[in-house]
Scaffold this motif. Structure first.
Motif, PDB file in Angstrom:
ATOM      1  N   ASN A 531     -62.609  19.801 -33.945  1.00 46.27           N
ATOM      2  CA  ASN A 531     -62.974  19.600 -32.535  1.00 46.27           C
ATOM      3  C   ASN A 531     -63.812  18.342 -32.359  1.00 46.27           C
ATOM      4  O   ASN A 531     -63.692  17.636 -31.349  1.00 46.27           O
ATOM      5  CB  ASN A 531     -63.735  20.821 -32.023  1.00 46.27           C
ATOM      6  N   ALA A 532     -64.678  18.035 -33.329  1.00 45.84           N
ATOM      7  CA  ALA A 532     -65.462  16.797 -33.256  1.00 45.84           C
ATOM      8  C   ALA A 532     -64.551  15.588 -33.355  1.00 45.84           C
ATOM      9  O   ALA A 532     -64.743  14.585 -32.641  1.00 45.84           O
ATOM     10  CB  ALA A 532     -66.508  16.781 -34.373  1.00 45.84           C
ATOM     11  N   ALA A 533     -63.533  15.649 -34.222  1.00 44.97           N
ATOM     12  CA  ALA A 533     -62.593  14.543 -34.346  1.00 44.97           C
ATOM     13  C   ALA A 533     -61.803  14.351 -33.059  1.00 44.97           C
ATOM     14  O   ALA A 533     -61.581  13.205 -32.610  1.00 44.97           O
ATOM     15  CB  ALA A 533     -61.650  14.794 -35.525  1.00 44.97           C
ATOM     16  N   ARG A 534     -61.356  15.445 -32.463  1.00 47.98           N
ATOM     17  CA  ARG A 534     -60.628  15.331 -31.195  1.00 47.98           C
ATOM     18  C   ARG A 534     -61.531  14.738 -30.109  1.00 47.98           C
ATOM     19  O   ARG A 534     -61.077  13.932 -29.285  1.00 47.98           O
ATOM     20  CB  ARG A 534     -60.113  16.697 -30.760  1.00 47.98           C
ATOM     21  N   ALA A 535     -62.780  15.175 -30.081  1.00 54.58           N
ATOM     22  CA  ALA A 535     -63.718  14.632 -29.095  1.00 54.58           C
ATOM     23  C   ALA A 535     -63.909  13.135 -29.285  1.00 54.58           C
ATOM     24  O   ALA A 535     -63.987  12.373 -28.306  1.00 54.58           O
ATOM     25  CB  ALA A 535     -65.058  15.364 -29.204  1.00 54.58           C
ATOM     26  N   ALA A 536     -63.973  12.675 -30.531  1.00 50.31           N
ATOM     27  CA  ALA A 536     -64.135  11.239 -30.790  1.00 50.31           C
ATOM     28  C   ALA A 536     -62.948  10.453 -30.256  1.00 50.31           C
ATOM     29  O   ALA A 536     -63.119   9.404 -29.606  1.00 50.31           O
ATOM     30  CB  ALA A 536     -64.315  11.014 -32.291  1.00 50.31           C
ATOM     31  N   LEU A 537     -61.737  10.921 -30.535  1.00 50.65           N
ATOM     32  CA  LEU A 537     -60.551  10.227 -30.026  1.00 50.65           C
ATOM     33  C   LEU A 537     -60.535  10.215 -28.502  1.00 50.65           C
ATOM     34  O   LEU A 537     -60.212   9.193 -27.877  1.00 50.65           O
ATOM     35  CB  LEU A 537     -59.285  10.900 -30.561  1.00 50.65           C
ATOM     36  N   ASP A 538     -60.866  11.350 -27.884  1.00 53.95           N
ATOM     37  CA  ASP A 538     -60.837  11.426 -26.416  1.00 53.95           C
ATOM     38  C   ASP A 538     -61.948  10.586 -25.795  1.00 53.95           C
ATOM     39  O   ASP A 538     -61.788  10.058 -24.682  1.00 53.95           O
ATOM     40  CB  ASP A 538     -60.956  12.875 -25.964  1.00 53.95           C
ATOM     41  N   CYS A 539     -63.082  10.465 -26.478  1.00 61.34           N
ATOM     42  CA  CYS A 539     -64.149   9.592 -25.971  1.00 61.34           C
ATOM     43  C   CYS A 539     -63.677   8.140 -25.943  1.00 61.34           C
ATOM     44  O   CYS A 539     -63.960   7.390 -24.995  1.00 61.34           O
ATOM     45  CB  CYS A 539     -65.402   9.721 -26.849  1.00 61.34           C
ATOM     46  N   CYS A 540     -62.956   7.725 -26.974  1.00 59.33           N
ATOM     47  CA  CYS A 540     -62.409   6.361 -26.995  1.00 59.33           C
ATOM     48  C   CYS A 540     -61.416   6.162 -25.855  1.00 59.33           C
ATOM     49  O   CYS A 540     -61.430   5.115 -25.174  1.00 59.33           O
ATOM     50  CB  CYS A 540     -61.737   6.096 -28.339  1.00 59.33           C
ATOM     51  N   THR A 541     -60.553   7.160 -25.647  1.00 56.22           N
ATOM     52  CA  THR A 541     -59.580   7.070 -24.555  1.00 56.22           C
ATOM     53  C   THR A 541     -60.284   7.025 -23.209  1.00 56.22           C
ATOM     54  O   THR A 541     -59.917   6.236 -22.315  1.00 56.22           O
ATOM     55  CB  THR A 541     -58.619   8.267 -24.606  1.00 56.22           C
ATOM     56  N   GLN A 542     -61.314   7.868 -23.025  1.00 57.10           N
ATOM     57  CA  GLN A 542     -62.028   7.923 -21.756  1.00 57.10           C
ATOM     58  C   GLN A 542     -62.757   6.609 -21.467  1.00 57.10           C
ATOM     59  O   GLN A 542     -62.771   6.131 -20.332  1.00 57.10           O
ATOM     60  CB  GLN A 542     -63.034   9.080 -21.783  1.00 57.10           C
ATOM     61  N   LEU A 543     -63.354   6.012 -22.502  1.00 60.96           N
ATOM     62  CA  LEU A 543     -64.053   4.749 -22.299  1.00 60.96           C
ATOM     63  C   LEU A 543     -63.062   3.643 -21.917  1.00 60.96           C
ATOM     64  O   LEU A 543     -63.362   2.793 -21.066  1.00 60.96           O
ATOM     65  CB  LEU A 543     -64.821   4.356 -23.566  1.00 60.96           C
ATOM     66  N   ALA A 544     -61.890   3.634 -22.535  1.00 60.77           N
ATOM     67  CA  ALA A 544     -60.869   2.644 -22.169  1.00 60.77           C
ATOM     68  C   ALA A 544     -60.470   2.799 -20.703  1.00 60.77           C
ATOM     69  O   ALA A 544     -60.279   1.800 -19.989  1.00 60.77           O
ATOM     70  CB  ALA A 544     -59.662   2.795 -23.085  1.00 60.77           C
ATOM     71  N   GLU A 545     -60.351   4.035 -20.225  1.00 64.33           N
ATOM     72  CA  GLU A 545     -60.008   4.263 -18.819  1.00 64.33           C
ATOM     73  C   GLU A 545     -61.131   3.793 -17.899  1.00 64.33           C
ATOM     74  O   GLU A 545     -60.880   3.220 -16.829  1.00 64.33           O
ATOM     75  CB  GLU A 545     -59.718   5.745 -18.591  1.00 64.33           C
ATOM     76  N   LEU A 546     -62.390   4.039 -18.296  1.00 65.51           N
ATOM     77  CA  LEU A 546     -63.516   3.560 -17.491  1.00 65.51           C
ATOM     78  C   LEU A 546     -63.530   2.043 -17.418  1.00 65.51           C
ATOM     79  O   LEU A 546     -63.786   1.459 -16.354  1.00 65.51           O
ATOM     80  CB  LEU A 546     -64.832   4.078 -18.088  1.00 65.51           C
ATOM     81  N   ASN A 547     -63.279   1.389 -18.528  1.00 66.69           N
ATOM     82  CA  ASN A 547     -63.258  -0.070 -18.536  1.00 66.69           C
ATOM     83  C   ASN A 547     -62.174  -0.626 -17.615  1.00 66.69           C
ATOM     84  O   ASN A 547     -62.327  -1.720 -17.036  1.00 66.69           O
ATOM     85  CB  ASN A 547     -63.046  -0.588 -19.958  1.00 66.69           C
ATOM     86  N   ASP A 548     -61.073   0.108 -17.470  1.00 68.44           N
ATOM     87  CA  ASP A 548     -59.965  -0.372 -16.638  1.00 68.44           C
ATOM     88  C   ASP A 548     -60.119  -0.007 -15.172  1.00 68.44           C
ATOM     89  O   ASP A 548     -59.708  -0.786 -14.295  1.00 68.44           O
ATOM     90  CB  ASP A 548     -58.644   0.204 -17.151  1.00 68.44           C
ATOM     91  N   SER A 549     -60.713   1.180 -14.892  1.00 67.75           N
ATOM     92  CA  SER A 549     -60.671   1.705 -13.524  1.00 67.75           C
ATOM     93  C   SER A 549     -62.003   1.679 -12.786  1.00 67.75           C
ATOM     94  O   SER A 549     -62.025   1.614 -11.556  1.00 67.75           O
ATOM     95  CB  SER A 549     -60.136   3.136 -13.542  1.00 67.75           C
ATOM     96  N   SER A 550     -63.112   1.751 -13.484  1.00 66.82           N
ATOM     97  CA  SER A 550     -64.405   1.859 -12.813  1.00 66.82           C
ATOM     98  C   SER A 550     -64.920   0.489 -12.404  1.00 66.82           C
ATOM     99  O   SER A 550     -64.898  -0.472 -13.189  1.00 66.82           O
ATOM    100  CB  SER A 550     -65.418   2.542 -13.740  1.00 66.82           C
ATOM    101  N   ALA A 551     -65.425   0.400 -11.169  1.00 65.78           N
ATOM    102  CA  ALA A 551     -65.958  -0.880 -10.674  1.00 65.78           C
ATOM    103  C   ALA A 551     -67.182  -1.302 -11.474  1.00 65.78           C
ATOM    104  O   ALA A 551     -67.415  -2.492 -11.684  1.00 65.78           O
ATOM    105  CB  ALA A 551     -66.302  -0.736  -9.184  1.00 65.78           C
ATOM    106  N   LEU A 552     -67.981  -0.365 -11.935  1.00 61.04           N
ATOM    107  CA  LEU A 552     -69.173  -0.682 -12.717  1.00 61.04           C
ATOM    108  C   LEU A 552     -68.818  -1.319 -14.049  1.00 61.04           C
ATOM    109  O   LEU A 552     -69.542  -2.184 -14.562  1.00 61.04           O
ATOM    110  CB  LEU A 552     -70.003   0.578 -12.950  1.00 61.04           C
ATOM    111  N   PHE A 553     -67.694  -0.913 -14.628  1.00 61.79           N
ATOM    112  CA  PHE A 553     -67.330  -1.356 -15.973  1.00 61.79           C
ATOM    113  C   PHE A 553     -66.500  -2.638 -15.961  1.00 61.79           C
ATOM    114  O   PHE A 553     -66.281  -3.233 -17.011  1.00 61.79           O
ATOM    115  CB  PHE A 553     -66.551  -0.256 -16.692  1.00 61.79           C
TER     116      PHE A 553
END
Length: 717
Positions: A531-553
């Motif tokens: 579960n920790a490994a899955r969370a790490a992969l999903d955190c990377c995916t989520q950060l990539a989405e924030l960098n692309d979609s969030s005005a702050l990022f």
């Protein structure tokens, strides 16, 4: 009184009150509904339980066919007496044990005082009823006929005087009255009546006793014993009718067809269908003597359903179902129940209360222990199982209540949920809402369930520690205003926390831009490493989405580093006696922090220890990076980079892993030239491969001594 004790007493009181209310007089209108529903459910579930030909009672029906067939067509009923006598004689000669009349012919045409010619109509037709009266007298002499009367009011509805004389007065006349519940439904039949100070059996009891050749025996409470069978009855002096479903449970013969059969003297037909039977004459017309019974949800399309004898008439069959049945079938059902000994057994008031209390208690416990939706589903399952059990019991003539337990449990469920919401869970909700931002939900729930405040101390658990950090955070903080930086970090930390908690992790603390999380505590999780490994992969995916979609990022792209390590750790409450936190403490935490820092050197994003890799299993694509010693530790360990899920590994990633593994194997075998070649295949696109390729080329030119150690020591945190 402790709060938990108070709450248990309140829940118990709710169950008892709801059960008592369900069996109180106020709930009487719904009490008979159980019989109606069970009759329909049994019919739908088990179908016809026996061959109608085995029915002890049969019905001779005054039906639409009889009204439309000559010579009866257009003639009033009091002119049918001769034909009725003909059919009565034919059925008795065919071997019928006894015949009863659910129709009452109150007058005789011979008594008519209507002027006709120079005299009265009655005088002109004197002797019209002779054949009928002779048939009655002959049957009464052998005890094979019973006429019906209807009691009530100041004067009973009785057969004509000639008929009464023919059947020897009250010796062969019995009441036809039925028992009507408060909702105008017939579910029971009276067993006896008091006529002129004497106990007189009802029509059905009289017919059954003559068919069985036994005398009905009544005790002081009106309970009947017939041929050794003690008839059950919850309401005094009544029996609860056990109706079959459908419309063919009692064989029915059209009067018109039987009359034609008797005219042509087909004795074989009468012997075949009436030998040993109880014959009941009655009307099945839609406009006469229709009753709603406990069979009202399981009726069928009525008509002349028995095999016919003659072809002179045309059957008339209804084309639709109605919820009422002809009154003659009530008496026929009662006769069948008495002879077959299968009248319904209804539990008494105490038994009904206990059953309702059991269902109410189970519903209240479910509402107390479970969430409202889960409690409602559990209650639904309980009701379904209860109704299924009651249907099976009903098939054995045991009528268990279902309406009362349904209402009792429903009200108990609603009342307990209401009590929890208004009273019991008020403090719980306040505490959960107040501390949810500081403590893990599992910690709060454990504290509430134990009714104890947190204490200092902990326990040793096998956990996986997750440590993340933002790359170059100091430079980012230097360029941004405090307000903008706070807004950026709040969005980043919220998104990462949601991902971690969605995989069962517990965020221990935030240290600036760093996140420390634990998998496997406080809630047990045998798959904490995966579960920790899955969370790490999903955190990377989520950060990539924030960098692309969030005005702050968009103005400030973020990159993160993650370290994962598994091992024994002490988890619990740490701090001073007045203030402490739920946290995790061990070398495993420090190592996770060092692994996060190792990403700086290797240019990677997620690094895990060999312990975590072994526990996580083969669902992930790992690349062995190196064997290292971190600052503060003398023991070396192998570290791995998490690339993807095994199912999502691309061909280019697979090639990268293979080349790197070849290079690492040559490196450790001191084959530095070949190692440089292998690492060089990916050096342009892969930072770890580039580092190893450079190191291998240097050592290839300047081979180390025999004491060379292939383990790298990282001095930075």
């Amino acid at each position: 009184m402790r709060r938990s004790t108070r709450d248990r007493m309140v829940v118990a009181a709710i169950a008892l009150v709801c059960a008592a209310a369900s069996v109180s007089p106020a709930a009487r209108p719904i009490r008979g509904l159980s019989l109606d529903i069970l009759t329909a459910l049994r019919w739908e579930t088990f179908g016809r339980r026996q061959d109608p030909a085995a029915s002890p009672a049969v019905v001779v029906a005054i039906d639409e066919e009889s009204l439309r067939t000559a010579p009866l067509k257009g003639a009033p009923m009091l002119t049918w007496t001769g034909e009725i006598g003909r059919v009565l004689s034919a059925t008795l000669e065919g071997g019928a044990k006894v015949a009863g009349f659910d129709i009452v012919i109150q007058t005789s045409i011979e008594q008519s005082e209507i002027p006709f010619g120079e005299g009265m109509l009655g005088e002109k037709v004197r002797g019209f009823d002779r054949d009928f009266l002779r048939a009655l007298a002959g049957a009464a002499a052998s005890g094979k006929v019973v006429l019906g009367e209807s009691l009530g009011g100041n004067q009973a509805v009785r057969p004509s005087p000639g008929q009464r004389v023919a059947v020897r007065q009250q010796q062969n006349i019995r009441p036809l009255n039925v028992h009507i519940d408060s909702d105008d439904i017939v579910r029971r039949l009276p067993l006896s009546f008091t006529v002129n100070g004497a106990r007189v059996p009802s029509m059905a009891v009289e017919l059954a006793s003559r068919a069985l050749g036994a005398t009905p025996e009544f005790d002081d409470r009106g309970r009947l014993t017939l041929a050794g069978y003690q008839v059950p009855g919850r309401v005094p002096n009544t029996m609860t009718l056990n109706f079959e479903g459908g419309a063919d449970d009692v064989p029915t013969f059209s009067f018109a067809d039987l009359r034609a059969c008797a005219v042509k003297n087909d004795k074989d037909y009468f012997r075949r269908w009436f030998a040993g039977k109880v014959v009941i004459f009655g009307s099945v017309l839609d406009i006469e003597d229709r009753r709603q019974t406990s069979k009202r949800f399981a009726t069928g399309i009525e008509g002349a359903r028995a095999p016919r004898c003659a072809a002179e008439s045309t059957p008339v069959t209804a084309g639709y179902r109605i919820s009422t049945i002809a009154g003659v079938y009530i008496h026929a059902t009662a006769v069948n129940n008495l002879i077959q000994r299968n009248a319904l057994v209804e539990p008494g008031p105490l038994s009904r209360f206990l059953i309702s209390a059991l269902f109410a208690a189970l519903a209240a416990i479910a509402a107390w222990r479970l969430r409202p939706l889960s409690a409602a589903l559990a209650w639904t399952a309980m009701i379904v199982l209860g109704v299924a059990g009651a249907t099976i019991a009903f098939n054995q003539a045991l009528a268990l209540p279902i309406a009362e337990p349904f209402l009792a449990s429903l009200f108990a469920l609603a009342a307990t949920i209401g009590f929890r919401f208004v009273v019991a869970d008020k403090d719980r909700r306040l505490l959960q809402k107040s501390f949810a931002l500081y403590l893990a939900p599992h910690v709060i729930n454990r504290m509430l369930s134990s009714s104890k405040l947190p204490e200092l101390g902990g326990e040793t658990r096998n956990v996986t520690v997750f440590f993340s950090d933002i790359e170059g955070f100091s430079l980012i903080a230097e360029k941004m205003s405090p307000d903008s930086l706070m807004e950026l970090m709040n969005e980043y930390l919220s998104a990462m926390t949601d991902v971690i908690e969605s995989h069962g992790g517990y965020v221990d603390k935030y240290i600036g831009d760093s996140i420390v999380a634990v998998f496997g505590a406080p809630a047990d999780d045998p798959d904490h490493a995966a579960n920790a490994a899955r969370a790490a992969l999903d955190c990377c995916t989520q950060l990539a989405e924030l960098n692309d979609s969030s005005a702050l990022f968009r103005e400030c792209k973020l990159a993160q580093r993650i370290g994962i390590n598994s091992g024994e750790a002490l988890v619990g409450n740490f701090g001073s006696r007045r203030r402490f936190n739920y946290s995790v403490m061990s070398d495993a935490v420090n190592l996770a922090s060092r692994l996060e820092g190792a990403n700086k050197f290797y240019g990677t994003t997620v690094i895990a220890s060999e312990t975590t890799v072994a526990l996580a299993g083969e669902a992930f694509a790992w690349r062995e990076l190196d064997a290292i010693r971190v600052k503060g530790r003398t023991q070396a360990l192998k570290i791995y980079e998490l690339l993807a899920l095994s199912a999502g590994l691309t061909s280019s990633q697979a090639t990268l892993i293979a080349n790197y593994a070849d290079g690492l194997a040559h490196w450790r075998a001191r084959e530095f030239g070949r190692a440089a070649q292998c690492f060089g295949r990916s050096a342009d696109i892969d930072r770890p491969a580039s580092l190893f390729a450079e190191r291998a080329r240097v050592l290839a030119q300047n081979p180390p001594g025999e004491d060379w150690d292939p383990i790298r020591t990282l001095q930075e945190k």
